[in-house]
Design a protein around this motif. Structure first.
Motif: not given
Ligand SMILES: [Zn+2]
Length: 84
Positions: A48, A51, A70, A72-73
């Motif tokens: 990503c 992040c 993404c 994660n973020c």
């Molecule tokens: Zn991310």
């Protein structure tokens, strides 16, 4: 370009590797994406750009422009000029 283990380029209908820019235009991310012949699903390895989390997943694109999210973020990442 390095393919994941067990993938033969002659089995692929599509493959791309590109750098991804964050909101400041810095190319901190990368995506490697491929699709095997006869399959609808695209597989990808993503770093990503926002992040910098690395992840691997697959997606079926319904319409353009193609985007991945993404895990994660949660940001949506545009995969530009996906052709062939
Ligand atoms: Zn991310």
């Amino acid at each position: 370009m390095k393919l994941p283990d067990g993938i033969d380029i002659s089995d692929l209908a599509y493959v791309t590797s590109r750098k991804l820019a964050n909101e400041n235009g810095e190319k901190t991310g990368t995506v490697f994406m491929w699709r095997t012949k006869g399959e609808e699903e695209f597989n990808y390895k993503l770093k990503c750009p926002y992040c910098e989390e690395e992840q691997e997943s697959s997606v079926v694109f319904k319409k353009r422009p193609y985007r991945v999210r993404c895990s994660n973020c949660g940001k949506s990442i545009l995969i530009e000029k996906l052709s062939k």
